[in-house]
Structures are given as C-alpha cells and as structure tokens.
Scaffold this active site. Sequence first.
Site, PDB file in Angstrom:
ATOM      1  N   SER A 109      -1.184   3.844  -9.326  1.00 56.25           N
ATOM      2  CA  SER A 109      -0.101   3.145 -10.030  1.00 56.25           C
ATOM      3  C   SER A 109      -0.443   1.671 -10.051  1.00 56.25           C
ATOM      4  O   SER A 109      -1.337   1.224  -9.331  1.00 56.25           O
ATOM      5  CB  SER A 109       1.233   3.337  -9.290  1.00 56.25           C
ATOM      6  OG  SER A 109       1.273   2.502  -8.142  1.00 56.25           O
ATOM      7  N   ASP A 110       0.255   0.891 -10.835  1.00 52.43           N
ATOM      8  CA  ASP A 110       0.154  -0.561 -10.703  1.00 52.43           C
ATOM      9  C   ASP A 110       1.091  -0.976  -9.560  1.00 52.43           C
ATOM     10  O   ASP A 110       1.813  -0.165  -8.975  1.00 52.43           O
ATOM     11  CB  ASP A 110       0.483  -1.262 -12.029  1.00 52.43           C
ATOM     12  CG  ASP A 110      -0.132  -2.673 -12.081  1.00 52.43           C
ATOM     13  OD1 ASP A 110      -0.452  -3.230 -11.022  1.00 52.43           O
ATOM     14  OD2 ASP A 110      -0.272  -3.228 -13.204  1.00 52.43           O
TER      15      ASP A 110
END
Length: 736
Positions: free
Chosen positions: A276-277
């Site tokens: 994920s970011d």
Amino acid sequence: MRFLGILLIVLASLGPLPALSTPSPKRAAAGDVAPKVAALMARMTLAEKIGQLNFASLAFPYELQLEEVRQGRIGNMLNVVNPDHLRQFKEAVQQSRLRIPMLYGIDAVYAFRVAFPVPIAWAATWKPELAELAARMVALEAAQDGINLTFAPMVDISRDPRWGRVIEGAGEDPLLASAFAAARVRGYRAGGLATAAKHFVGYGAPEGGRDYNGAQIPTAELFDRYIPPFEAAIAAGTETVMASFNTVNGVPVTANRWLVTDVLKTRLGFDGLVMSDFVAIPELMNHGVAADLAQASRKALHAGIDLDMAGRAYDRHLDALVKDRSLPMTEIDAAVRRVLTVKYRMGLFADSPLPREVPPAPSDARVREAARAVARESFVLVKNNGATLPITPQSGTVALIGAAALSTNDHSWYGPARLEKPKTETLKAALEARLGSGQRLLFAEGFADPCGVSFKDKAAAVETARAADLVVLVLSEDCTVSGEGTSRAHLGLSGVQQQMLDALVAAGKPIALVVETGRPLALTDAHAKAAALMIAWQPGTEGRTALAEVLTGEFAPSGKLPMTFPRSIGQVPISYSDLPTSRPSTADRYTTGYIDEASTPLYPFGHGLSYTTFAYSGLAVSAPGMGRAGAIEIRVDVQNTGLRAGQEVVQLYTRQLVAARSRPVRELKGFQKIALAPGERKTVRFTLKAADLAYHDDAGKAVIEPSPFRVFVGGSSSADLEGGFQISDEQTLTSE
Ligand code: BGC
C-alpha cells in the site's frame, strides 16, 4: 554468474562517463524459491505471518518497534536511514524466533547524498541510459548503509502540470515514460536496491491536477496510456509495486481487486509483492469505503495489497478477521508467500539461491561526475533568438541577476544525517570560473531569497542590467511547491519575479532567462520578453556547474521537453496526443481551442533547441504496408546545418487514420538521440512493428486494425516531414 554484474559495475566505475548500461543483478525465479518459502511458512505462526505483512515506519522512541521485531510482529521497516538504527533492527531480527530478514525501504529517488537532477529532468535528456546511470549511483550510495529497497521509480503518466508530482516522473507520454521506467528499474537494481514501481495506477491523472483526487479513466485509456510504464518496470524486474492512494473510477486502488489482482497480478503477470502507500489502508475510511479499520484491512488484503505500509491495520485486525472467519487464511498465506518470495529472490536469506551482494561504493568524484553528466543533457533551450546563447566573448559584459544564482540548494529531500552534505557550487561562482579573462560579469541579487518572494534592491538590479550588454536572469519556481501535496492553481512565475522581469525588460538589454522548475509553467509573457529561455529544472548538486558549462557553450544543450508547456492555465491539460475532434475538420493537431487563447501550446512535447540547427530530409518507408504481424523500416537523413557540434533527438510519430475508436492525432513511436559534428549527416532508422501500433478497446483487449497510417519524423511533436503506410490483411503488402 552472480558476480558478473558486480564485476561489471566495478569495471564501469573505472571507465569514462557516461558509463551506461550494466546488467541488473540476477534474481532467482519465483519457482526456484517456492520450496524454501513453503518450508518456512510451514513453521510460522499466524502472528508471525501477519508480521511479514507489516511494513512499519520508524517512530521515535523506537525501542517498542525493536521489541515487536523480536516478537516477529514487524517484518519490514521504512525510513530507517541512520546506520546505528539499522544495526539495531538487524540485531533484533537475529533475536526473533525465525530470523526472517526485513525489507528496509526509503525514498532514494534521485538523491541519497549527492543530489541528481529531479526525475523529470532525467526524462528531458531523452537518453534512458543517463537515467539508468543516475538511478544506479543513487542506489549505490543508499545500499552501503543497509537499505535494500527504494520507493522508486514513480512511473505515473501525467498530462497536468498543476499536479506537483510530475517532478518525480517522466512526463506525459507512455512510450517515453516506459523507456525511463525500465531504465530506472535497471539502474536502481544494478546499484543494489530492490525497486517499487509506483503508484499503480492512475495516480498521475487526478481530477484538476489536485493531488490525491480521484481519477476517471476509461478502460481503453488505462491500458493505452497509464499501464505501459508499469509493464516496462515489471519486464525490467521490479520486485515490488506500490498501489496508488486515489480512487480510479470511484474505487480506491487500495481496495480495488480488479486493478490489483485481476489486472496487475493476473493479466500483467506480476509475481512480486504489492504494497500500500503510506497509511493508505486506514485511509480507506476517509474514502468512505470502509466503516472501520477491520473492514479496511479485509478489503485491502482481498484486493491484493500484500504489505501494509505504516497503517498498522493488518497488524491489529487480520488475526481476529481470520479467527471469526471473515477472511480466508488462504488470502493471508498468498500475501505472505509473495513477501517471502521477494525476500528470497532478493537474496536476503542466508540460504537464498543467489545471496545478495552490495556492490562497492563509487567514489564521491564518480557520483558527482555522473550527476553533472545527467544535468548537462537535461537543460531544455526553448527559445534562442539571434544566438543570444551561448555566452561568448562577443556577448560583451554580462549581468547575472537573481538570488537563485547564489543558491546552493540541491533540492534533495533528505540525506543521511551523519554524512556531510556535498558542496554545491553556485551559478555565480560557476560562471565566474568560465567567462574568459577580460570579460566582465556583473551581479545583482535582485531578490531577498532564491525563489523571488520579495525584492532586494530592485533598482540596483536594473542599474546592473543597464551597464551590461547581455542580462542572464535566473528565476526559480517557488521553492515550496514541487512534489507531493503541492498542486498549483497558478502556473506563472512566483513571487515578484514577473515584476523583476518587466523592470529588466525596460532596461532595454537582451535577456537570457533561466528558469529552475519542477514542472511545466505557463511562461507566455516571459517567452515574449526574453531573447533566450532555458528550462533548467531542479538541477541538483552539480547542476549549477553544468548550467554554467552549457550557458557558456562548453556543452551544447540537448534536452527536449517530456511534457507540453501550456500558454495559460486554462489550456491545461493539453497534449500533442489528444484525440481529433469533429470541428474543425481540417486541423490535425490541438484541434480544440478557446475563443480567448490560441489552440497550440507555448512549447510542444519534444521541443528543444541546440546551439546549432538540424535539417531533416529523405524520409523513406521501406514498404507501402505490412500485415498484422509485420514490420517496416522508416529512414530519415538528419544533417547538422550549423557551425557547432550538437545532439538531436530524432522523433518518430504515427497517426492511425481510420479505426473503431478515435485515435490520437499523433503518438510517439520511436526516438533516438544522435550527435552530429558541423555539416555532418546521418541516416537514422526506426523499425516499426504492426504490434507497436496496437491499441485497446473498451474491454481492454489489444487490437491491431487494418488502416492507413501517417508517419511524421522530426525534432519535436510538431515534426512536419511526413509519409505513410498501411496495415493490411493482404499478405502481399507485408515485408514480413
Ligand atoms: C508517497 C510515496 C512514498 C511514501 C513513503 C507517500 O506519501 O505517496 O510515493 O514512497 O509516502 O515515503
């Protein structure tokens, strides 16, 4: 074999610059490490498995995190740059039950210690080998301290300069951006880091250019424009991909199973891990697609997000979700398998088939030399009336104006605190060292700060200009406004820089304007008033020295724009590759205009001048057509018609005239950067396969259609040398 890459790097580090392509390190195939991964997973508890999906960001005091590493609850760390901290985390891993090595990731994008120019400047060189060199050097510096992963390259396509992160990418074009995506992956990997191609996908197309905003992207466009650079990064061996923060067609990518699993992992065949970011999983609640963190965790894992970056969502909730059967154990296992497979393939385990070797550090001089080589080729001369540049003895007295000429800001995001920041020469010092004896260089700061927020003795600056024959005015885009979270609603010169320009114009001397910027600006007025205009980007540690070399003609400028420069903010987004419109029917480019603005941009994609001129002739297409599996050759003669040596980027564009969907008025299909001595002529050849002309339909299926095509060759997207060919089902037309 595994030592070969390292040996080549060592040898390359001794050779002359630019030391270009080096093979990326060999990585074991996923299949080869599968038995080891399976054996390890058989020994892991659920808590240890969840720990492997936890990518924690260093938080002070970090003693608690060290303890969680010992317990196997944290399997990866980001932002640990201090070698003492890194050593402690490595010791904690050794004290954990299974001693599974960690990923240590940072944003080593264009700078660790020495700052290279920003990545959009790499693309402006139109020489992917230079991006490979830059990436390799940055990685080599970072890898010495134990970092093993960089959150780069950013391969997002953007056609909107209001979006601040265009600075990290390669501009608006999928072919150019794919070439740079692959080169950057090769470079960072050859320097000893694993890579994260980001941000999958559509992060560069936020509505209004506002960072983090949603993007609306039809499937056909997604595959034609936004996915190709990711495919190139995957083919070049990226170990990881980072998912985008934003929504695409209404669904956040972090929760988008179609994009992450069906498209990225299945269709594109990406067998590495997807992260994920930063805190993106908890932010699914902000997006309004999860009621709480537990639901956000379930949605993200189900979508195919293997690693939770800094969200502490998986860590807190996966255990309960499995136990109450809201989440199948197979989904956790699939993610853990990917994480461990990547770690084995990176060679992090002692029993990895190909153990990781960190290539030796290059000398400081070597890195700086590379940074200068990249900077030199990145500057784009967009206007040069009457050979205003280069500065020669005939230029007479030169007035250098602007506090930016005293700036030693290398624009790097950060450097390891323990290392001394490398010295950055100012433009003023670099020019003083290069002007011939007897040639006077006058100087006035003009502004109180490098970014021209306020004046410092404007009258003195005007007086200085009056006393000179040529004015070199250096302006910077507002120093605070490039990068993440820095979208702009205005693209003009910032602060009081326009007023200074106007005052200097009134002094009546020719002005060579140098603009340091991280994005295309709307420079219409500056263009009209300056005799010469150079886009210098944010040029890094060696940047001002390289700039002085180019301004004085020691090296000729050879950069070309990787993004269109608009005339005004109202034109944005504008690209050379827009679709045609029905009215006007005759125009073939930039067909949609405004009643109060020209239809063309200020500077088209691919534009850039040298200190010499180039003439194109003899365009020849090897056959009138080809079948769907065929190829043709396109040939053109390019001659240096001026008095100086120079480099030219020869660009090939096509247009499909008849198709099931409207096709762009031009599409870049090839480019080659060549060097020509005065008077020299070279024949440049491009091979164009029918497969290169495929596009995607509404369902995302690639199609190659029989159609007449036009082909254009020249030094920018406005190239006017034109030919044609057909794709046909008739085999007689082919040159297969
Ligand atoms: C950015 C990523 C970056 C990450 C870690 C995020 O805010 O979008 O590109 O890699 O932070 O620093």
